[in-house]
Design a protein around this motif. Structure first.
Motif, PDB file in Angstrom:
ATOM      1  N   SER A 133       0.836  -1.198   0.000  1.00 30.55           N
ATOM      2  CA  SER A 133       0.000   0.000   0.000  1.00 30.55           C
ATOM      3  C   SER A 133       0.870   1.246   0.000  1.00 30.55           C
ATOM      4  CB  SER A 133      -0.901   0.015   1.239  1.00 30.55           C
ATOM      5  OG  SER A 133      -1.629   1.225   1.329  1.00 30.55           O
ATOM      6  N   HIS A 134       0.280   2.350  -0.373  1.00 30.73           N
ATOM      7  CA  HIS A 134       0.963   3.640  -0.295  1.00 30.73           C
ATOM      8  C   HIS A 134       1.099   4.114   1.150  1.00 30.73           C
ATOM      9  CE1 HIS A 134       0.226   3.677  -4.559  1.00 30.73           C
ATOM     10  NE2 HIS A 134       0.979   4.749  -4.662  1.00 30.73           N
ATOM     11  N   SER A 135       0.392   3.471   2.054  1.00 31.61           N
ATOM     12  CA  SER A 135       0.368   3.885   3.448  1.00 31.61           C
ATOM     13  C   SER A 135       0.727   2.709   4.347  1.00 31.61           C
ATOM     14  CB  SER A 135      -1.043   4.385   3.797  1.00 31.61           C
ATOM     15  OG  SER A 135      -1.233   4.436   5.195  1.00 31.61           O
ATOM     16  N   VAL A 182      -2.335   1.779   6.448  1.00 32.86           N
ATOM     17  CA  VAL A 182      -3.347   1.007   5.720  1.00 32.86           C
ATOM     18  C   VAL A 182      -2.896  -0.435   5.566  1.00 32.86           C
ATOM     19  CG1 VAL A 182      -4.470   0.719   3.464  1.00 32.86           C
ATOM     20  CG2 VAL A 182      -4.366   2.983   4.523  1.00 32.86           C
ATOM     21  N   GLY A 226       4.041  -1.095   3.389  1.00 36.52           N
ATOM     22  CA  GLY A 226       3.344   0.151   3.115  1.00 36.52           C
ATOM     23  C   GLY A 226       4.218   1.360   3.273  1.00 36.52           C
ATOM     24  N   GLY A 227       3.983   2.325   2.404  1.00 35.48           N
ATOM     25  CA  GLY A 227       4.683   3.593   2.494  1.00 35.48           C
ATOM     26  C   GLY A 227       6.130   3.501   2.058  1.00 35.48           C
ATOM     27  N   LEU A 237       4.187   8.637   2.552  1.00 29.65           N
ATOM     28  CA  LEU A 237       3.290   7.974   1.614  1.00 29.65           C
ATOM     29  C   LEU A 237       4.047   7.661   0.337  1.00 29.65           C
ATOM     30  CD1 LEU A 237       0.049  10.122   1.983  1.00 29.65           C
ATOM     31  CD2 LEU A 237       0.484   7.856   2.948  1.00 29.65           C
TER      32      LEU A 237
END
Length: 133
Positions: A11-13, A16, A40-41, A47
């Motif tokens: 994920s970009h986060s 998340v 993530g991230g 992000l």
């Protein structure tokens, strides 16, 4: 339990990815749970998408039965595709064309039941057909 298919959530986060991993693990509980890792991230906590974090997550969950990667959108999908094309991921790594949350849960539950790579990938992809009405 024999070696389970691993699941990596890209994920970009980070928040998340970790939250979806926690939910998937929780819904698959009741017995042994397949290895699930969040990627993530960025490495500095921002992000974005990090190839290094993805590679580390794959190494963490790879038990020799294959790894299914689920990506949220945009550059996370492109980064996983590039890693696959460049041969940086193990031979048994597959990117699922699946919804991130529903696919993660379906893949984790299926992998935790001891299903082989093809079935885990199919479960994630089949989550695209889930309807809410």
């Amino acid at each position: 339990m024999t070696a389970a298919v691993g699941i990596v959530l890209v994920s970009h986060s980070a928040a998340v990815a970790e939250s979806v991993a926690e939910l998937a693990r929780g819904l698959a509980a009741g017995g042994p749970v397949a290895p699930v890792a969040a990627a993530g991230g960025t490495a500095d906590g921002g992000l974005g998408t990090s190839a290094e974090l993805i590679l580390a997550a794959v190494r963490e969950v790879d038990r020799g039965a294959g790894v299914v990667l689920l990506a949220d959108l945009g550059s996370s999908v492109l980064t996983v595709r590039a890693l696959l094309l460049d041969g940086d991921l193990p031979e048994g790594a597959r990117l699922a064309d699946a919804p991130f949350l529903e696919g993660a849960v379906a893949a984790t539950v299926t992998a935790s039941a001891g299903a082989p790579l093809a079935a885990v990938l199919a479960a994630a992809v089949d989550a695209s057909a889930y309807r809410k009405t």
